[in-house]
Design an enzyme around this catalytic site. Structure first.
Site, PDB file in Angstrom:
ATOM      1  N   GLU A 438       0.841  -1.192   0.000  1.00 56.02           N
ATOM      2  CA  GLU A 438       0.000   0.000   0.000  1.00 56.02           C
ATOM      3  C   GLU A 438       0.880   1.247   0.000  1.00 56.02           C
ATOM      4  OE1 GLU A 438      -2.066   0.429   3.704  1.00 56.02           O
ATOM      5  OE2 GLU A 438      -2.986   2.345   3.160  1.00 56.02           O
ATOM      6  N   ASP A 511      -1.100  -0.830   5.921  1.00 54.96           N
ATOM      7  CA  ASP A 511      -1.017  -0.283   7.275  1.00 54.96           C
ATOM      8  C   ASP A 511      -2.032  -0.947   8.202  1.00 54.96           C
ATOM      9  OD1 ASP A 511       0.959   1.418   6.528  1.00 54.96           O
ATOM     10  OD2 ASP A 511      -0.389   3.121   6.143  1.00 54.96           O
ATOM     11  N   ASP A 513      -4.295   0.212   9.939  1.00 53.46           N
ATOM     12  CA  ASP A 513      -5.354   1.173  10.292  1.00 53.46           C
ATOM     13  C   ASP A 513      -6.581   0.911   9.421  1.00 53.46           C
ATOM     14  OD1 ASP A 513      -4.669   2.024   7.802  1.00 53.46           O
ATOM     15  OD2 ASP A 513      -3.797   3.930   8.441  1.00 53.46           O
ATOM     16  N   ASP A 515      -7.778   2.409   6.773  1.00 54.53           N
ATOM     17  CA  ASP A 515      -7.528   2.405   5.334  1.00 54.53           C
ATOM     18  C   ASP A 515      -6.869   1.114   4.892  1.00 54.53           C
ATOM     19  OD1 ASP A 515      -8.660   4.636   4.439  1.00 54.53           O
ATOM     20  OD2 ASP A 515      -6.798   5.777   4.098  1.00 54.53           O
TER      21      ASP A 515
END
Ligand code: 28G
Length: 656
Positions: A438, A511, A513, A515
């Site tokens: 990503e 990540d 998180d 997203d």
């Protein structure tokens, strides 16, 4: 220490010790899967009693002491003496290998298979096991233990009480309780959700059987007990699976049939979606890899609808038949067969191999669907299905043309694609890894930090689009997906060919998180829908970057979750500073290599398809049109800061 109470049992015990020596041979593994296998074995016996029409209720309890018990209100496991062995039937069943009598036994013609290793195996792998039989108003009981002899050798499944008459009873049935042996299993704690989901599935597959699940380990008393009972059986299951989708007809297509020794049943409902969700079972065991029963169903289904489309004039004489895929766009189906000696094949034994099943299922589905399609009251549904297939065929044709154009275009544009992918130098696909990373900055670090001999990097710029809501042509026009397809080399869908795979590990690096979770979900959805074998064959992994770096005078340690962080700080006397990583981008190339990419140190989670129904449903929730179920799910599972947030977020994950 208890005594051997009967000389005949010596030989018997030898048999059980063989199980303890090589548990894997009997239950597959000694991990969590094997542990649950023990429970399924006993549950299967109770369900068999219900399938035979002798029991109406099965109850399963997980106790605080780690034991599990199963109860059915059937005939009660026999207590009278075995004619040849001269010991009670119950003792034969629990101490003789393969004495469950499932093979060559008319009473249990269709049971087990994969699970049918016998109750004695459960006994062999337990610290203790008790059986209570309630027969003819009498309560009988017997207890087995694993004991140590004078040489400290462990004797498994040893009868420590003879069969006892405990008194009168008004009950009927069998109760089995056992404690899995912690010297055999690495994992001894039953998983609430695993047990619950399988029991619910069994309730759907065996209509009108009441299955009661009690987890006494739960704090919350109101959540401790659940009851599953479905009068509609697999038809109810299909409705349940479609609850967050939009069906295009109310009344399901559902029927049963029998040909020779093969019993068949199915339930089908179409939705306005594009994906195909066909789930199959053999003797109540899921077959996520399909097999001869699915093949028979598909071919008969396609033929029946093509014949019908001609009969009503939608297909003219000169027209080609529509394809099977066209008739399965938007389908949700469950197909079940009962087979006498099921042969399970494939890497995970998830595919039915019996060749006699295909023609049997074909013949049942053909004759039943012919009747169905002739019936006036079914015309509306049948026409909707044909209409949908015609549309699907049109799109498919357009896509094929677009793909041909895309192929030419692709060749022209090959340079920028290759530019994006940093290939590795090694030529052995089995050793090569593709990291899908990503973001450009993390992609840059990964490129510099990797071992270029076997690690390739594909950075993702934007978010790839959500494959669930798109048709194939749209998916193919997305640049991120195109580069993944090109990089992997396998093609997709019907043209997917695993033997062409260029990287045997495909590692998603995003990540920790929201997203990142979204990107992971999107990529997994894409793989699940368009390259399912890539997932089912175990090629897809999720990279786990550390959440913290603990810096001390003598170096850095990394923590992948809060528990680990506590451990590290607890043993760090003197000063330390904690850095919390918010994203992969914060790590320099060396750190990224050390923590996340180096095969010797990294943590990877392998994505598996443990429960295809569950998977499909999760994808519908996460990726489908309906907002409410998704919001609900995310609110319930929104713990994005924990390393274990991968679990339950999507699919099943297990450590590399
Ligand atoms: C509670 C946990 C798991 C069971 C029965 C009932 C019978 C049985 C079980 O017989 C051997 C072979 C054929 C007679 C059968 C009772 C026929 C008549 C049974 C269970 C002996 C096994 N009466 N219920 N086994 N048969 N429940 N639940 O295990 O000839 S096992």
């Amino acid at each position: 220490m208890a005594q051997v109470y009967n000389a005949g049992s010596i030989k018997v015990l030898e048999g059980l010790d063989a199980v303890r020596m090589r548990p894997g041979m009997y239950i597959g593994s000694t991990g969590s899967r094997g542990l649950h296998h023990l429970l399924w074995e006993i549950v299967d016996n109770a369900i068999d009693e219900a399938m035979g029409g002798y029991a109406t209720e099965v109850s399963v309890t997980l106790h605080k002491d780690g034991s599990a018990s199963v109860w059915d209100n059937g005939r009660g496991v026999p207590v009278d003496a075995h004619p040849e062995l001269g010991i009670p039937g119950v003792q034969v069943i629990f101490t003789r290998l393969h004495a469950g009598g499932k093979f060559g036994n008319e009473n249990y013609a269709y049971s087990g298979g994969l699970h049918g290793v016998g109750a004695s195996v459960v006994n062999a792998l337990s610290r203790w096991l008790t059986v209570d039989a309630f027969i003819n108003w009498t309560h009988y009981s017997m207890r087995f233990e694993s004991i140590e002899d004078a040489d400290h050798k462990i004797l498994s499944g040893h009868p420590v009480t003879p069969l006892q008459k405990l008194g009168n009873t008004r009950k009927r049935g069998t109760l089995v309780r056992f404690l899995p042996d912690d010297r055999v299993f690495e994992e001894t704690s039953f998983n609430h959700d695993t047990v619950r989901n399988r029991l619910r599935e069994l309730a759907y597959l065996n209509k009108n059987v009441r299955i009661i699940f009690t987890d006494e380990r739960l704090q919350d008393a109101s959540a401790r007990q659940e009851e599953f009972c479905y009068t509609g059986g697999i038809a109810d299951y299909v409705r349940h699976m479609n609850r967050d989708k939009t069906p295009i007809h109310d009344r399901l297509i559902a029927f049963e049939g029998r040909k020779d020794d093969v019993l068949f049943s199915c339930a089908v409902q179409y939705t306005d979606g594009y994906s195909e969700s066909v789930f199959s079972f053999v003797n109540n065991i899921p077959t996520p890899e399909g097999g001869t029963h699915e093949a028979g169903f598909r071919s008969a289904w396609t033929r029946a609808f093509n014949d019908y489309a001609r009969k009503i004039g939608v297909l003219k004489e000169k027209d080609n038949n529509l394809s099977g895929e066209d008739f399965r766009e938007g389908i949700t189906a469950i197909i079940c067969v009962m087979v006498k000696n099921p042969q399970f094949e494939g890497q995970t034994k998830g595919r039915l191999g019996n060749t006699e099943v295909r023609p049997a299922v074909e013949s049942i589905v053909s004759s039943q669907m012919t009747l169905y399609l002739e019936d006036l009251k079914n015309q509306e549904i049948a026409q909707k299905i044909v209409e949908k297939a015609v549309k699907a065929a049109r799109v498919r044709e357009a896509t094929r043309k677009a793909r041909d154009v895309a192929r030419v275009k692709n060749e022209l544009e090959a340079a920028p694609l290759v530019g994006k992918l940093s290939a590795c130098t090694g030529r052995k696909a089995s050793e090569n890894e593709l990291f899908i990373v990503e973001g450009d900055s993390a992609g840059g670090s990964a490129k510099q930090g990797r071992d270029r001999h076997f690690q390739a990097i594909l950075p993702l710029r934007g978010k790839p689009l959500n494959a669930e809501k798109k048709r194939l042509d749209q998916v193919l026009s997305n640049e991120e997906f195109r580069s993944i397809i090109t990089a992997l080399g396998t093609g997709i869908e019907a043209e997917f060919d695993l033997s062409l795979l260029k990287y045997h590990k495909v590692i998603i690096l995003a990540d920790a998180d929201q997203d990142g979770a979204h990107i992971r979900a999107i990529l997994l959805t894409f793989f699940y829908r368009y390259m399912r074998e890539l997932v089912s064959d175990g090629h897809v992994f999720i990279g786990m970057p550390p959440l913290y770096a603990v810096k001390r005078q003598n170096g850095i340690e990394y923590a992948y979750d809060d528990k680990e962080l506590k451990k590290i700080t607890a043993r760090s006397r003197g000063g330390y500073t904690i850095q919390r990583y918010k994203g992969l981008g914060e790590m320099n190339p060396e750190q990224l290599w050390e923590t996340t990419m180096d095969p010797k140190k990294r943590k990877l989670m392998q994505v598996t398809i443990e429960d295809a129904v569950q998977e499909d449903n999760l994808i519908t929730i996460l990726m489908g049109d309906k907002v409410e179920p998704r919001r609900e799910y995310i609110t319930q599972h929104a713990e994005f800061n924990k390393a274990d947030h991968f679990e339950g977020q999507q699919g099943a994950f297990k450590p590399e």
